[in-house]
Design an enzyme around this catalytic site. Structure first.
Site, PDB file in Angstrom:
ATOM      1  CG  ASN A 219      -5.645  -4.353   3.961  1.00 25.26           C
ATOM      2  OD1 ASN A 219      -5.762  -5.280   3.151  1.00 25.26           O
ATOM      3  ND2 ASN A 219      -4.986  -4.474   5.089  1.00 25.26           N
TER       4      ASN A 219
ATOM      5  NE  ARG B 176      -2.370  -1.742   3.117  1.00 17.46           N
ATOM      6  CZ  ARG B 176      -2.517  -1.411   4.389  1.00 17.46           C
ATOM      7  NH1 ARG B 176      -3.364  -0.475   4.741  1.00 17.46           N
ATOM      8  NH2 ARG B 176      -1.825  -2.036   5.304  1.00 17.46           N
TER       9      ARG B 176
END
Ligand SMILES: [Zn+2]
Ligand SMILES: [Zn+2]
Ligand SMILES: [Zn+2]
EC number: 6.2.-.-
Length: 783
Positions: free
Chosen positions: A43, A25
């Protein structure tokens, strides 16, 4: 929408694969900032991540290209879907959203340990940086994961790093999305992180200011040191000094089982071993496994590191501890063997290390971070051009194996066999394998298996088990444990034949259609057969969810049962007794193999008497035992001190032979309802060769024996494949890491137009059995 000449767009991107716990990420964040895109990354737990972007069309395209090509090697994209939509102008910036209600419903996975990355190595080796010489340096893409994680989700509070609160500097990096330590749960520095200490074997502190440097000096002065790493303790010693290696063998009570070594870099490894491009890639991969490499002609490490073998297990440093140790001791290679009491699991805590390794080592190099999950080093070998697991553990476990062809209706727990055990949990389309457990013939190893399975159940939030699976062997400790677990969970107990499980594991990981029959060549040392005999050289057909044995090596007498597995010359006597009168067997062994019998002629006579009476002479179709007998015939191994030793030495001997020869031996097939591979006829031809007047080098004969056995196995499999009209042949079992056998089978199978399935994700040996058991059991519930 147009802005200037550029088109503005919105893109929704779904990415799945290995994108958790690998700094994916923050990487997405940095890319988005770089390409001036707005939106967020979210996520989705094990379902991957969702990226929503708004910006210029071309920037989105470039973003996607970079996403694929510039990600860190620890991340893996299995699936990427882009949906282009109309620009909404909804965002002011790009954000990392950390959680979503959508994450809770899916099976989460624990990330595996990752070897130290180049940026962190630079931090450790560059004077003036905060991490200079700090052995626990790590970042968002590297460092321990599985071995420090107590539970999911993966946050610092649920790891053993909870004992080390972040200092101000570390916290700043943890919170800065542009920093490579952003949201990295394991980061630390000399101010806030764990510390190293050096003790002597009486438990007295020797050094706490420069313990690694002192330990390195002691290693070059030939001392033996226990080193606490990520997943457990190693025992370290110089690998170039015969006296040191022999002393270690004496203290460790380990006669000839090979030791693995660690070297600082590839050029150093090349001074004593041959490293192909493929092997170099494996060694440098983020999993940093032990790779079995061929010794080079100028091999100069002690011959006692891997006595009688053509190869040596080598790895690169995978933590700052190893990096600094190798850096300061100036040795080309250090032995790094697992620190345990023989037969028991590796030691992971300091107090236990002092207790159980104190009479093996001179010093202890330890640290004050808890190891939550024990994890041994993984071992691979390139067999017939394919990296093949011998042990799947650190760096790989507990990443699940994705099953492309099965979404299980039941939740299955499987316990493996008895040697090289792993356990497994199969849920839906994922099979979670534990780390390497080892041989569970003792109490502590069995407990380790229980703990490892409990961990899998905990992190996957599995409360209910439908089926527990074990081997068919009535006396394995895993069989008894399976009975207990089946009662505990009120689950059905299923026993799967050992070699059926091997083939099943291959089918599970290969992703071939379950409607296609597969003919399996399953070769190993021992598995309890359906008829109660010891199987190990089997031709097995998988068809419509069922397994059937359609061929095997001819049964051999094993005088004294297990004694024949331990002392291969007995096995040779047994095989000879099927082709020669006992008196001639005696004459032959007296003149060719008397050293194989510890007590000389008296012992030989006792064995022959046993054969004559057929008393305590079980039968086996194991390929391992046949290779053992040939190993004794050439005087290579008279006592098996570790699993596979005689066969491994025979392979090494055979590989030392030049490639061309004119000798012609073959292993005929006997065709009946099932196919019998007549290895006794092969033995007869070999004896004739040895007794003939021409002198043929023994290693050439050994090589031709491998080829001949492999050809017979391939031929038998092809016959069965023809009869059921399939193009799929597979190879599994512990002997499927033998390069000569596998490459010959591969040649034969392909030459005849068939496809050969081979293991890529789990070991062909017994470390893969748990996957096969779980898969085969689950098949019984698919309709
Ligand atoms: Zn790093
Ligand atoms: Zn810090
Ligand atoms: Zn096996």
């Amino acid at each position: 929408m147009l802005r200037g000449s550029q088109m503005l767009r919105r893109a929704v991107i779904h990415v799945s694969g290995i994108v958790q716990g690998v700094g994916f990420r923050p990487f997405v964040y940095r890319l988005a900032i770089h390409h001036n895109l707005k939106g967020y990354v979210l996520n989705l737990g094990d379902a991957g991540v969702e990226i929503v972007l708004e910006g210029e069309d071309s920037a989105i395209n470039e973003f996607v290209e970079d996403l694929k090509s510039k990600k860190h090697p620890t991340a893996r994209i299995d699936y990427l879907k882009i949906t282009l939509m109309q620009y909404k102008g909804e965002f002011n910036d790009f954000k990392i959203e950390t959680s979503s209600p959508r994450t809770s419903q899916v099976l989460s996975t624990v990330p595996p340990d990752v070897g130290i990355c180049d940026d962190c190595i630079a931090d450790i080796l560059t004077p003036g940086r905060r991490w200079y010489h700090y052995p626990f340096t790590c970042c968002a893409v590297c460092g321990p994961r599985f071995t420090v994680i107590c539970d999911l989700p993966y946050d610092r509070e649920r790891t053993s790093m909870v004992d080390f609160p972040l200092c101000r500097d570390c916290l700043k990096e943890y919170e800065d999305p542009l920093d490579r330590r952003y949201h990295a749960e394991g980061i630390c520095c000399p101010i806030c992180g764990p510390q190293m200490f050096l003790y002597d074997n009486k438990g007295d502190l020797v050094d706490d200011s420069n313990p690694i440097v002192t330990a390195a000096k002691l290693l070059s002065e030939k001392y033996i040191i226990a080193v606490k790493g990520i997943g457990g303790f190693h025992i370290a010693a110089t690998a170039v000094d015969d006296d040191v290696v022999l002393e270690l063998r004496r203290r460790r009570k380990r006669k000839s089982r090979p030791f693995a070594v660690m070297s600082p870099d590839i050029p150093t490894i090349r001074t004593y071993a041959i490293v192909s491009e493929q092997e170099e890639k494996l060694l440098k991969s983020y999993q940093r496994p032990i790779v079995l490499l061929r010794k080079s002609p100028g091999y100069y490490l002690s011959k006692w590191v891997s006595p009688g073998l053509h190869n040596v297990g080598v790895m690169l440093p995978y933590t700052g501890i190893h990096l600094l140790l190798l850096h300061y001791c100036h040795e080309p290679a250090l032995i790094m063997t697992s620190g345990n009491i023989p037969g028991e699991p590796m030691v992971i805590d300091n107090a236990n290390a002092f207790r159980s390794l104190g009479n093996i080592v001179d010093y202890f190099l330890v640290h004050n971070r808890r190891i939550v999950n024990r994890c041994d080093d993984s071992v691979l070998r390139v067999t017939s051009n394919l990296p093949t697991f011998i042990r799947r553990s650190r760096g790989y476990a507990p990443t699940p194996i994705h099953l492309d062809t099965l979404k299980s209706n039941v939740t299955v727990l499987s316990l493996g066999a008895e040697l090289q055990v792993t356990g497994a949990l199969l849920r839906e389309d994922k099979c979670f394998l534990t780390q390497h457990i080892g041989d569970v013939d003792n109490y502590s190893a069995l407990n380790f298996l229980k703990d490892a399975l409990s961990f899998l159940l905990k992190v996957t939030r599995t409360k209910h088990i439908d089926v527990v699976v074990c081997d068919l062997h009535p006396n394995f400790s895993t069989t008894r444990l399976a009975q207990l677990l089946a009662e505990k969970y009120n689950a059905e107990l299923i026993q799967i034949q050992h070699h059926f499980a091997h083939l099943s594991s291959l089918i599970a990981e290969s992703g071939v259609s379950l409607d296609d029959p597969v003919v399996g060549i399953v070769i190993d040392g021992y598995g309890y057969g359906l008829d109660g005999t010891a199987w190990g050289g089997e031709i097995i057909l998988y068809k419509d969810g069922e397994f059937e044995r359609l061929g095997h090596l001819r049964y051999q007498p094993m005088p004294g049962g297990d004694a024949s597995a331990k002392y291969p010359a007995r096995m040779l006597a047994g095989m000879l007794s099927t082709i020669l009168p006992l008196r001639e067997v005696r004459d032959f062994l007296m003149s060719h193999c008397l050293d194989g019998f510890k007590h000389g002629a008296a012992e030989l006579d006792a064995v022959l008497k046993q054969l004559a009476k057929d008393f305590n002479v079980p039968r086996t179709s194991s390929l391992g035992r046949v290779l053992d007998a040939f190993s004794a015939l050439f005087g290579l191994c008279y006592e098996r001190t570790y699993e596979g030793e005689p066969a491994m030495k025979l392979e090494s001997f055979a590989l030392s032979a030049s490639k061309s020869s004119s000798i012609n031996i073959n292993t005929p097939l006997i065709l009946d309802k099932t196919i019998t591979i007549n290895v006794n006829d092969l033995l007869r031809q070999v004896i004739n060769l040895i007794e003939s007047k021409e002198t043929i080098p023994a290693n050439i004969i050994a090589r031709e024996i491998h080829r001949s056995l492999a050809k017979a196995l391939a031929e038998a499999a092809i016959q069965v494949a023809e009869s059921v009209d399939t193009h799929l042949i597979g190879i599994s079992g512990g002997a499927a890491v033998n390069d000569l056998i596998v490459s010959t089978i591969e040649n034969e199978v392909r030459k005849n137009g068939y496809k050969l399935l081979r293991h890529r994700s789990v070991p062909p040996g017994d470390g893969g059995i748990s996957l096969g058991q779980a898969f085969a059991a689950s098949l019984k519930y698919q309709h």
